[in-house]
Design an enzyme around this catalytic site. Structure first.
Site, PDB file in Angstrom:
ATOM      1  N   LYS A  71       0.796  -1.170  -0.109  1.00 34.91           N
ATOM      2  CA  LYS A  71      -0.124   0.121   0.026  1.00 34.91           C
ATOM      3  C   LYS A  71       0.681   1.324  -0.013  1.00 34.91           C
ATOM      4  O   LYS A  71       0.608   2.121  -0.518  1.00 34.91           O
ATOM      5  CB  LYS A  71      -0.725   0.034   1.140  1.00 34.91           C
ATOM      6  CG  LYS A  71      -2.166   0.809   1.306  1.00 34.91           C
ATOM      7  CD  LYS A  71      -3.155   0.723   2.432  1.00 34.91           C
ATOM      8  CE  LYS A  71      -2.036   0.521   3.507  1.00 34.91           C
ATOM      9  NZ  LYS A  71      -2.966   0.423   4.809  1.00 34.91           N
ATOM     10  N   THR A  73       4.052   1.637  -0.846  1.00 36.43           N
ATOM     11  CA  THR A  73       4.696   1.343  -2.300  1.00 36.43           C
ATOM     12  C   THR A  73       3.579   2.055  -3.264  1.00 36.43           C
ATOM     13  O   THR A  73       4.129   2.854  -4.304  1.00 36.43           O
ATOM     14  CB  THR A  73       5.422   0.182  -2.775  1.00 36.43           C
ATOM     15  OG1 THR A  73       5.984  -0.411  -1.544  1.00 36.43           O
ATOM     16  CG2 THR A  73       6.412   0.144  -3.824  1.00 36.43           C
ATOM     17  N   ARG A  94       2.665   8.569   6.934  1.00 40.49           N
ATOM     18  CA  ARG A  94       3.057   8.290   8.381  1.00 40.49           C
ATOM     19  C   ARG A  94       4.672   8.079   8.588  1.00 40.49           C
ATOM     20  O   ARG A  94       5.242   7.710   7.474  1.00 40.49           O
ATOM     21  CB  ARG A  94       2.618   6.985   8.902  1.00 40.49           C
ATOM     22  CG  ARG A  94       0.822   7.103   9.147  1.00 40.49           C
ATOM     23  CD  ARG A  94       0.139   5.870   9.474  1.00 40.49           C
ATOM     24  NE  ARG A  94       0.182   5.056   8.455  1.00 40.49           N
ATOM     25  CZ  ARG A  94      -0.041   3.636   8.559  1.00 40.49           C
ATOM     26  NH1 ARG A  94      -0.510   3.270   9.885  1.00 40.49           N
ATOM     27  NH2 ARG A  94      -0.007   3.076   7.420  1.00 40.49           N
ATOM     28  N   LYS A 105      10.485  -5.437  10.630  1.00 44.65           N
ATOM     29  CA  LYS A 105      10.355  -4.963   9.219  1.00 44.65           C
ATOM     30  C   LYS A 105      11.697  -4.546   8.465  1.00 44.65           C
ATOM     31  O   LYS A 105      11.734  -4.629   7.301  1.00 44.65           O
ATOM     32  CB  LYS A 105       9.408  -3.565   9.599  1.00 44.65           C
ATOM     33  CG  LYS A 105       8.083  -3.864   9.813  1.00 44.65           C
ATOM     34  CD  LYS A 105       7.342  -2.512   9.531  1.00 44.65           C
ATOM     35  CE  LYS A 105       5.881  -2.556   9.576  1.00 44.65           C
ATOM     36  NZ  LYS A 105       5.353  -1.247   9.333  1.00 44.65           N
ATOM     37  N   ALA A 273      -2.715   1.697  14.446  1.00 45.98           N
ATOM     38  CA  ALA A 273      -4.055   1.652  13.583  1.00 45.98           C
ATOM     39  C   ALA A 273      -5.269   0.886  14.405  1.00 45.98           C
ATOM     40  O   ALA A 273      -6.314   0.765  13.736  1.00 45.98           O
ATOM     41  CB  ALA A 273      -3.651   1.521  12.193  1.00 45.98           C
ATOM     42  N   PHE A 301      -3.589  -0.508   7.703  1.00 42.71           N
ATOM     43  CA  PHE A 301      -4.462  -1.630   7.399  1.00 42.71           C
ATOM     44  C   PHE A 301      -5.177  -1.517   6.315  1.00 42.71           C
ATOM     45  O   PHE A 301      -5.078  -0.932   5.297  1.00 42.71           O
ATOM     46  CB  PHE A 301      -5.175  -1.943   8.750  1.00 42.71           C
ATOM     47  CG  PHE A 301      -4.274  -2.414   9.991  1.00 42.71           C
ATOM     48  CD1 PHE A 301      -2.989  -2.734   9.768  1.00 42.71           C
ATOM     49  CD2 PHE A 301      -4.759  -2.097  11.379  1.00 42.71           C
ATOM     50  CE1 PHE A 301      -2.248  -3.036  10.936  1.00 42.71           C
ATOM     51  CE2 PHE A 301      -3.728  -2.151  12.636  1.00 42.71           C
ATOM     52  CZ  PHE A 301      -2.662  -2.794  12.264  1.00 42.71           C
ATOM     53  N   PHE A 381       2.763  -8.590  -9.205  1.00 46.04           N
ATOM     54  CA  PHE A 381       3.984  -9.436  -8.483  1.00 46.04           C
ATOM     55  C   PHE A 381       4.455 -10.160  -9.752  1.00 46.04           C
ATOM     56  O   PHE A 381       3.471 -10.561 -10.720  1.00 46.04           O
ATOM     57  CB  PHE A 381       3.500 -10.257  -7.548  1.00 46.04           C
ATOM     58  CG  PHE A 381       3.806  -9.843  -6.189  1.00 46.04           C
ATOM     59  CD1 PHE A 381       3.025  -8.881  -5.485  1.00 46.04           C
ATOM     60  CD2 PHE A 381       4.756 -10.428  -5.265  1.00 46.04           C
ATOM     61  CE1 PHE A 381       3.137  -8.266  -4.371  1.00 46.04           C
ATOM     62  CE2 PHE A 381       4.794  -9.570  -3.982  1.00 46.04           C
ATOM     63  CZ  PHE A 381       4.249  -8.652  -3.595  1.00 46.04           C
ATOM     64  N   TRP A 409       6.680  -1.058  -7.902  1.00 47.51           N
ATOM     65  CA  TRP A 409       8.134  -1.235  -6.985  1.00 47.51           C
ATOM     66  C   TRP A 409       9.152  -1.160  -7.975  1.00 47.51           C
ATOM     67  O   TRP A 409      10.261  -0.503  -7.855  1.00 47.51           O
ATOM     68  CB  TRP A 409       8.145  -2.718  -6.437  1.00 47.51           C
ATOM     69  CG  TRP A 409       9.182  -2.957  -5.410  1.00 47.51           C
ATOM     70  CD1 TRP A 409       8.894  -2.606  -4.086  1.00 47.51           C
ATOM     71  CD2 TRP A 409      10.215  -3.249  -5.678  1.00 47.51           C
ATOM     72  NE1 TRP A 409       9.941  -3.143  -3.636  1.00 47.51           N
ATOM     73  CE2 TRP A 409      10.934  -3.608  -4.558  1.00 47.51           C
ATOM     74  CE3 TRP A 409      11.109  -3.491  -6.750  1.00 47.51           C
ATOM     75  CZ2 TRP A 409      12.167  -3.838  -4.403  1.00 47.51           C
ATOM     76  CZ3 TRP A 409      12.116  -4.312  -6.715  1.00 47.51           C
ATOM     77  CH2 TRP A 409      12.960  -4.342  -5.330  1.00 47.51           C
TER      78      TRP A 409
END
Lengths: 556, 556
Positions: A71, A73, A94, A105, A273, A301, A381, A409
């Site tokens: 999201k 990206t 954010r 992460k 969130a 989310f 993808f 991406w």
């Protein structure tokens, strides 16, 4: 394949002064933090108040899965694509939390050729906003315990102090602790716990404040706990709102950076969130709207949590008009919602994809209920098959939904051109009839029920005895007119994380509620919410390093 | 009379770019943090390595009293005075800690017309160095507890984890806590405690590092505790030195600011002056020496602690040559050392002053033992009588000591001209024959005894059974060749805070020792050292505020 940090290090950044100049900012409008970061003046919004607003585009998604949706990206890529189409677009995001960066992460600032930069700073201390929030939160804690220790004039019940200490770290042993041990010089012993900084009410307050004065008023209203007579005790009672606001005087200023393609990005605030509303700050979004023709912004989310809170909490508080919504999904994630195991995602499976579309369908309906136009973004993808993407195209066509494949991406803004064109068409149309999920004057229980039924598709809600008593108490305190902040699992539309796709016929169980009076919402807990993450067996930090010549590795 | 913050707000600051330009810095040598703060590149020292060093002037004092000595103010004033004499002088100071600012102090950046600015930033978050140290310290804590929780491969004894969590806050209830309560998801329960950030070994390490690689090596050497077999466990064993160094990649860079009179000041690092060495960073002092003709720098507390550690620990690690020493005293403080009660300091009392000179006399002897030239600075107070200042002049004359009255709080650099001239004369002379207090190859016990006898004037030292056992263990571990960091009360030359003046015939009792292997010293505790302060009944924070238009009040 290059890693995110490698791509980031190869990107040609403009000086932040040039980015500011492109936005027609004057010297008093911003301050540099290094050569590629800046803070925008908190007076900028006031200065630009008569300027018309750019159009706000909200990026949300299906319920997240371990397959990944991308999201952030897509948000960055869409902003870059709009710029490629010669539109003045600004991204509002954010700020990442250091704890999870060190834990799972490794980084959280978009990915590939759609990143915000300098990612190594954004992912670590950035301009210090989260540290300032930690300081303000913990100064309040120290003041509370000092007050109790030194005579407890306000008659605070140490068993009912609800204000917790915070740390921007994944540190499970701090979840439940006993403080004040060791005799009279060490204060009054009581049970306490740390949450991660982004779960601090001060983070939510910072993100919902419209300026420094509003910030101070909200801080003053924070309820830190209750007296022995069960009366609420506020920060105002402790007379410490001035000092706490002072500690946040720079944190309130939105941060300006740029993307891999030099698109301006305002990154500011990052509340949880679930127990908070999961959006960047009102000041960031509104400032971006004053500076750009389009603002691309993101909520946490899936649409059931992030978009609902963006629209019902943040937009209500900040008077933000949303022009269009992007709903991000991936073939992989939709297949997981259709029942495919994480390990079999590489195999073509149109049947599973078909089943999984039910999740997307519910989020589409939710956005339609809000009365907003939308575009579906399918984030590509390498394993997606032609049959699968064809299926999505046919499905969207037969459901009257606009869809765009994105490849941001790998290709940056170029990979988001189709999405950008479709989003612009929607945002520029008058095809809007915005409604909140609930009117603010309804009772708390009614508002909770409306979210559960309209946004989650639940049959009903069930309140625990505790939650019922709390809601009665809150209504009596005059807190009934606040919006609701649902803390529910992000993985399912229901409150059961194992129910993927589009569960039906379920009831949402409300365990307890919490009052975030400074932030200005009532948190509704549907299960155990973890507000202090732990570290995995092999934390991402093990891979991180910086070499003698300053080269950074291990952030991704 | 104007307050410090009022004077600060009226000062005309140059842009930090102009300050940098005056120092002949090029664009790659520094980064702006706002318009009046900058970080200097950690490569600057290497770049300037062939440039001759400016002369280092160390400002120290008599044993501090509640009467106040104004050592930081004299340091700033002396730097300003040198600049008025057309010398290129740079001030090198410690950064204040937020905890005490919120507690008792309200601010710590010089005073009056001899302040470093912007004081409201320097006293709060500044450029985030302390926050980065907090993060690195607590990341290590989380990694330790996570290691124990997830199988404890290194066999760490949870009862022997010596690494504590830190917070930059005065928070007494965190002194002694129990973490990990609440069942298997919350880790292994154990006793723990927080110290204030400036007491973190990482702060000491940052200040003793000569660059990024040295920083990483020192971090790797930190002993975090012991195994069940009582073998030391290091950060290297936990494989986390890379990530911790990465968290400090900006904190290692010295900060450049200016004084009320635009004299450049490098403010960097601020370790505790008892359980650590109490000086600004080696990188700050050495960078200042490369950029200026004179560096005026300060060490914590009196000469018995601050100057001793500056010379025996910091200068040894950083190969810093000190050209001259300034010993700061006030008539008021000397009268307290002569037996006057705090409430009677306004009354003339030459007899008490005469008695109090014994304290100054011992510090003079200590500086002479180090083989360094010195000047006494008497920092003027409005209540000083002519008879009192006359007495000091005669005393200094008869003892062959150079003395200068200073009035830098009220008059800035102008009030320090006499001191500056006398200090220059000393620093420019060849009147030096530097000796350490002890040779590094002596045993730990011998080194402790030499400090106690030569610097404190003690008859002897007495080791507790625990301390004896620890010293034997440390020698066996190969830690015997490290310097000593004495943790003693700052108020007395002895280890009894009530013995003012110049106590004689006393023995220093050593309670226990601690190994700061990363910092590279052995801490020797002569009593209970408080490493987490508490808040007073009315914390300074109660007076702090920021108004709608950004005006700050309550810092002083």
């Amino acid at each position: 394949m290059k890693t995110d940090i490698e791509i980031a290090q190869e990107a040609k950044l403009k000086s932040i002064g040039d980015i500011a100049k492109d936005l027609h900012l004057t010297e008093n409008d911003w301050e540099p933090y290094g050569h590629t970061k800046a803070k925008l003046s908190d007076n900028l919004l006031k200065k630009l108040q008569d300027k018309p607003n750019g159009k706000v585009i909200l990026v949300t998604s299906i319920n997240p899965t371990p397959a990944g949706e991308g999201k952030s990206t897509v948000t960055v890529g869409l902003g870059q694509a709009l710029n490629k189409l010669n539109k003045k677009a600004i991204i509002a995001l954010r700020e990442p939390s250091l704890g999870p960066v060190m834990g799972m992460k490794g980084g959280a600032a978009g990915g590939g050729y759609s990143q915000v930069l300098p990612m190594e700073d954004i992912n670590l201390h950035f301009t210090g906003d989260l540290h300032a929030i930690t300081s303000a939160n913990n100064a309040l804690s120290a003041i509370i315990d000092n007050h109790i220790h030194r005579g407890n004039e306000l008659n605070i019940d140490p068993r009912r102090v609800e204000w917790k200490r915070v740390m921007d770290m994944n540190d499970r042993v701090l979840r439940q602790i006993v403080v004040g041990l060791g005799g009279p010089l060490r204060g009054i012993p009581r049970e306490d716990g740390f949450t991660i900084t982004v779960a601090s009410e001060i983070m939510a307050i910072l993100c919902l404040s419209t300026g420094l004065e509003d910030l101070k008023k909200r801080i003053a209203r924070i309820v830190i706990g209750y007296t022995y007579e069960e009366e609420p005790v506020t920060v105002k009672d402790l007379k410490i709102e001035g000092a706490l606001t002072l500690l946040l005087k720079d944190a309130i200023k939105p941060n300006l950076v740029q993307t891999t393609e030099n698109t301006p990005a305002i990154i500011h605030g990052g509340p949880f969130a679930n127990i908070a509303h999961g959006c960047n700050s009102i000041m960031a979004t509104k400032t971006a709207a004053k500076l750009g023709e389009y603002v691309v912004t993101e909520a946490g989310f899936g649409a059931d949590l992030g978009a609902e809170k963006f629209l019902d909490i943040k937009s209500r508080a900040g008077e933000i008009d949303t022009a269009a919504v992007v709903i991000v999904a991936t073939v992989r994630a939709l297949k997981m919602h259709g029942g495919v195991d994480k390990n079999n995602l590489k195999e073509e499976n149109v049947e599973a994809l078909k089943n999984g579309m039910s999740n997307l369908k519910k989020h589409i309906e939710t956005v339609e209920q809000f009365g907003l136009p939308y575009v579906i973004a399918i984030n590509k993808f390498p394993t997606d098959s032609e049959a699968e993407t064809d299926f999505i195209h046919h499905w969207c066509e037969s459901h009257g939904a606009e869809v765009a494949l994105t490849d941001v991406w790998a290709r940056g803004g170029e990979g988001g051109i189709d999405l950008a064109k479709k989003v612009m068409a929607k945002a520029d149309s008058d095809d809007r009839n915005f409604n909140y999920t609930y009117e603010i004057n309804e009772t708390l229980e009614t508002k909770i029920r409306m979210i559960a039924q309209k946004v989650y598709g639940a049959d009903n809600i069930e309140l625990s005895q505790k939650a019922k008593k709390q809601l009665m108490f809150y209504e009596k305190q005059g807190w009934g007119k606040l919006p609701i902040c649902m803390a529910k699992t992000q993985y399912s539309l229901s409150d059961d994380p194992t129910l993927l796709g589009r569960p039906e016929g379920f009831t949402v169980s409300i365990r307890e509620v919490q009052a975030s009076i400074g932030a200005g919402f009532i948190v509704v807990l549907t299960g155990e919410m973890m507000t202090m993450p732990g570290l995995p067996k092999k934390p991402a930090a093990y891979n991180m390093d910086v070499t003698e010549d300053g080269k950074i590795v291990g952030l991704f």
